[in-house]
Enzyme design. Structure first.
Site, PDB file in Angstrom:
ATOM      1  N   ASN A  98       0.804  -1.217   0.000  1.00 15.21           N
ATOM      2  CA  ASN A  98       0.000   0.000   0.000  1.00 15.21           C
ATOM      3  C   ASN A  98       0.837   1.268   0.000  1.00 15.21           C
ATOM      4  OD1 ASN A  98      -2.206  -1.553  -0.203  1.00 15.21           O
ATOM      5  ND2 ASN A  98      -2.844  -1.371   1.952  1.00 15.21           N
TER       6      ASN A  98
ATOM      7  N   ASP B  81     -16.671  -3.264  -4.668  1.00 22.52           N
ATOM      8  CA  ASP B  81     -15.785  -4.420  -4.631  1.00 22.52           C
ATOM      9  C   ASP B  81     -16.218  -5.365  -3.526  1.00 22.52           C
ATOM     10  OD1 ASP B  81     -14.892  -3.390  -2.275  1.00 22.52           O
ATOM     11  OD2 ASP B  81     -12.869  -2.942  -2.955  1.00 22.52           O
TER      12      ASP B  81
ATOM     13  N   ASP C 225      -6.972  -4.032   7.992  1.00 27.05           N
ATOM     14  CA  ASP C 225      -6.258  -5.083   7.257  1.00 27.05           C
ATOM     15  C   ASP C 225      -5.730  -6.186   8.173  1.00 27.05           C
ATOM     16  OD1 ASP C 225      -6.723  -3.689   4.967  1.00 27.05           O
ATOM     17  OD2 ASP C 225      -4.720  -2.839   4.809  1.00 27.05           O
TER      18      ASP C 225
ATOM     19  N   ILE D 159     -14.268   0.352   9.642  1.00 22.19           N
ATOM     20  CA  ILE D 159     -13.773   1.015   8.429  1.00 22.19           C
ATOM     21  C   ILE D 159     -14.569   0.578   7.198  1.00 22.19           C
ATOM     22  CG2 ILE D 159     -11.717   1.572   7.044  1.00 22.19           C
ATOM     23  CD1 ILE D 159     -11.393   2.390   9.975  1.00 22.19           C
TER      24      ILE D 159
HETATM   25  N1  EPU Z   1     -14.297   6.459   1.958  1.00 24.69           N
HETATM   26  C1  EPU Z   1     -15.333   7.255   1.540  1.00 24.69           C
HETATM   27  N2  EPU Z   1     -15.084   8.165   0.555  1.00 24.69           N
HETATM   28  C2  EPU Z   1     -13.847   8.312  -0.003  1.00 24.69           C
HETATM   29  C3  EPU Z   1     -12.795   7.508   0.442  1.00 24.69           C
HETATM   30  C4  EPU Z   1     -13.043   6.581   1.431  1.00 24.69           C
HETATM   31  O1  EPU Z   1     -16.448   7.158   2.018  1.00 24.69           O
HETATM   32  O2  EPU Z   1     -13.691   9.181  -0.868  1.00 24.69           O
HETATM   33  C5  EPU Z   1     -14.539   5.495   3.045  1.00 24.69           C
HETATM   34  C6  EPU Z   1     -14.311   4.051   2.593  1.00 24.69           C
HETATM   35  O3  EPU Z   1     -15.446   3.521   1.951  1.00 24.69           O
HETATM   36  C7  EPU Z   1     -13.985   3.378   3.892  1.00 24.69           C
HETATM   37  C8  EPU Z   1     -13.214   4.462   4.662  1.00 24.69           C
HETATM   38  O4  EPU Z   1     -13.569   5.693   4.054  1.00 24.69           O
HETATM   39  O5  EPU Z   1     -15.170   3.097   4.592  1.00 24.69           O
HETATM   40  C9  EPU Z   1     -11.701   4.289   4.626  1.00 24.69           C
HETATM   41  O6  EPU Z   1     -11.227   4.175   3.309  1.00 24.69           O
HETATM   42  P1  EPU Z   1      -9.769   4.631   2.889  1.00 24.69           P
HETATM   43  O7  EPU Z   1      -9.910   5.663   1.817  1.00 24.69           O
HETATM   44  O8  EPU Z   1      -8.979   4.982   4.103  1.00 24.69           O
HETATM   45  O9  EPU Z   1      -9.179   3.307   2.261  1.00 24.69           O
HETATM   46  P2  EPU Z   1      -8.421   3.138   0.879  1.00 24.69           P
HETATM   47  O10 EPU Z   1      -7.453   4.223   0.692  1.00 24.69           O
HETATM   48  O11 EPU Z   1      -9.406   2.860  -0.194  1.00 24.69           O
HETATM   49  C10 EPU Z   1      -6.427   1.778   1.900  1.00 24.69           C
HETATM   50  C11 EPU Z   1      -5.773   0.448   1.684  1.00 24.69           C
HETATM   51  C12 EPU Z   1      -6.656  -0.670   2.204  1.00 24.69           C
HETATM   52  C13 EPU Z   1      -6.901  -0.419   3.688  1.00 24.69           C
HETATM   53  C14 EPU Z   1      -7.530   0.963   3.888  1.00 24.69           C
HETATM   54  C15 EPU Z   1      -7.751   1.347   5.335  1.00 24.69           C
HETATM   55  C16 EPU Z   1      -4.518   0.816  -0.338  1.00 24.69           C
HETATM   56  C17 EPU Z   1      -4.326   0.463  -1.759  1.00 24.69           C
HETATM   57  N3  EPU Z   1      -5.567   0.240   0.257  1.00 24.69           N
HETATM   58  O12 EPU Z   1      -7.644   1.773   1.149  1.00 24.69           O
HETATM   59  O13 EPU Z   1      -5.897  -1.878   2.054  1.00 24.69           O
HETATM   60  O14 EPU Z   1      -7.766  -1.413   4.174  1.00 24.69           O
HETATM   61  O15 EPU Z   1      -6.663   1.971   3.287  1.00 24.69           O
HETATM   62  O16 EPU Z   1      -6.560   1.334   6.007  1.00 24.69           O
HETATM   63  O17 EPU Z   1      -3.751   1.557   0.238  1.00 24.69           O
HETATM   64  C18 EPU Z   1      -5.496  -4.107   1.373  1.00 24.69           C
HETATM   65  O18 EPU Z   1      -4.293  -3.859   1.366  1.00 24.69           O
HETATM   66  O19 EPU Z   1      -5.915  -5.282   1.197  1.00 24.69           O
HETATM   67  C19 EPU Z   1      -6.462  -3.029   1.559  1.00 24.69           C
HETATM   68  C20 EPU Z   1      -7.746  -3.180   1.319  1.00 24.69           C
END
Ligand code: EPU
Length: 411
Positions: free
Chosen positions: A19, A112, A300, A322
């Protein structure tokens, strides 16, 4: 194919953080020339990010765990559906593209296996900096003149939105303040890279990040931090199978809450100059866990904790704060004999003595790896279907577990 393993031993080297690597690769777009990243894991998601960059006209070459990204002066700033639908993290090219080229077309990622995953905070944040978006035919069309710094208050400390905003604001005019920013170690890693490239980012690792825009950034050489979730996977394996192992390169300062929970369960954890040593000497016991943004317990880690708790003594209450839909693997664990009742964001886990080997399906990266760990604690043979999900985030998981004494074969 996973066979029961009684006790693990030896050491395992933790690879670069998926990540972090994915976002650092996107950040390379901010500068013309060759950015060199070290410690990049050889996993499918990195391949998809490489394909995405190459589809835009960027040169990407891998030499072992070193990846060289050659960004020309002009590129085709488009992230097509074929790649975005395979990996949501593709959205992290949006900020760099808008900031450097003033234009971007990125397919809308869609839902997803965790359920609906909106990107509204990425878009409203970038709009605050002056970007304009329209939506047609499943694509986001972004446009901007020179971006201008602004104050952005995130509704939730989203990792992806914080990263996109940090990258875009780096090449804007004036100051940006991101409040309620995500604080994950991967955010600090990105900030370190951006600063080396000539950006002026301060406060990463706190909930208020300030970025002073610069006119130009330069390509650099940088090393990705170790993957704390891969480390958590091996910690869970020791909790389930017993034994002792050195997790070489694991960074305890990135995993404090997980270490605390593992210790509460009865695991012995020693901080070593080379990484983390984890050992199980007694039967583990149930604890309550609740996921939260960093420095809280990472979502995670949860599948790995649930697997370990499912074969611990007593009752554990697990709450997901989350991703509401991140409990699908529980049905698979129940097929393996676990006693877990999940409803909404909560799961009640009652420890059983052992899993029972079965055919199960991996729904996502972490769930897949957690099922492998469960298989190692199961009598009989476990077959994990759709194991390609695991390859998205793990370099040679079967090989690393086998080197520790497990019997895991990747068909
Ligand atoms: N969310 C919103 N709107 C947005 C963005 C996020 O509502 O514009 C919500 C999401 O739906 C979720 C929460 O905010 O409920 C947190 O999402 P976040 O944006 O923090 O997650 P992400 O950036 O999409 C990354 C990691 C994930 C990890 C999460 C939380 C990467 C590629 N992915 O996702 O990792 O679970 O942060 O720490 O960095 C994995 O590695 O398997 C994985 C899923």
């Amino acid at each position: 194919m996973v066979y029961q393993s009684d006790s693990l031993s030896g050491e395992v080297t933790i690879g670069g953080a998926k990540n972090s690597a994915l976002k650092l690769m996107a950040a390379a777009l901010l500068a013309e020339g060759v950015t060199i990243l070290h410690n990049v894991p050889d996993i499918t998601d990195v391949t998809i990010m490489s394909e995405l960059l190459m589809a835009m006209g960027v040169g990407v070459a891998r030499f072992g765990n070193r990846v060289e990204i050659d960004v020309p002066a002009e590129i085709n700033p488009e992230a097509p559906y074929e790649l975005v639908s395979r990996m949501r993290a593709s959205i992290s090219v949006l900020g760099p593209l808008i900031a450097r080229f003033g234009i971007a077309t990125v397919a809308i990622p869609g839902g997803d296996d965790f359920g609906s995953r909106p990107i509204d905070m990425h878009l409203t944040g970038l709009e605050r900096l002056g970007a304009k978006f329209s939506y047609e035919h499943g694509n986001i069309y972004g446009k901007a003149g020179k971006l201008r710094g602004a104050e952005v208050l995130l509704e939730f400390p989203s990792v992806g939105a914080t990263e996109n905003l940090m990258m875009a604001a780096s090449l804007s005019v004036g100051n940006t303040v991101i409040d309620n920013a995500a604080r994950e170690p991967e955010i600090s890693d990105l900030s370190d890279l951006l600063n080396l490239m000539g950006a002026k980012v301060s406060g990463a690792g706190t909930s208020r990040i300030t970025i002073e825009g610069v006119e130009q950034m330069v390509p650099v050489e940088f090393t990705v931090i170790p993957d704390r979730v891969e480390a958590a996977t091996f910690m869970s394996a020791i909790a389930v199978c017993g034994g002792k192992a050195l997790l070489r390169n694991a960074r305890p300062e990135h995993m404090r809450m997980l270490i605390r929970k593992m210790e509460e369960m009865g695991m012995e954890i020693t901080l070593d100059p080379a990484g983390i040593v984890i050992e199980r000497n007694t039967t583990t016991k149930g604890v309550h866990v609740s996921t939260l943004p960093y420095p809280g317990l990472a979502t995670d880690y949860k599948p790995f904790l649930v697997v370990a708790l499912a074969v611990s003594e007593g009752l554990s209450m697990v709450t997901e704060n989350i991703f509401a839909g991140r409990f699908r693997y529980i049905d698979e664990l129940v097929r393996m004999g676990a006693d877990i009742r999940a409803e909404g964001r909560h799961a009640v886990v009652t420890g059983v003595s052992c899993f029972s080997g079965a055919k199960v399906r991996a729904h996502d990266i972490r769930a897949g790896a957690a099922l492998v760990v469960a298989g190692m604690g199961a009598d009989g043979v476990t077959e994990v279907y759709e194991a390609e999900h695991i390859d998205r985030g793990y370099e040679n998981l079967a090989g690393k577990l086998t080197a520790m004494g497990a019997q895991v074969e990747r068909a």
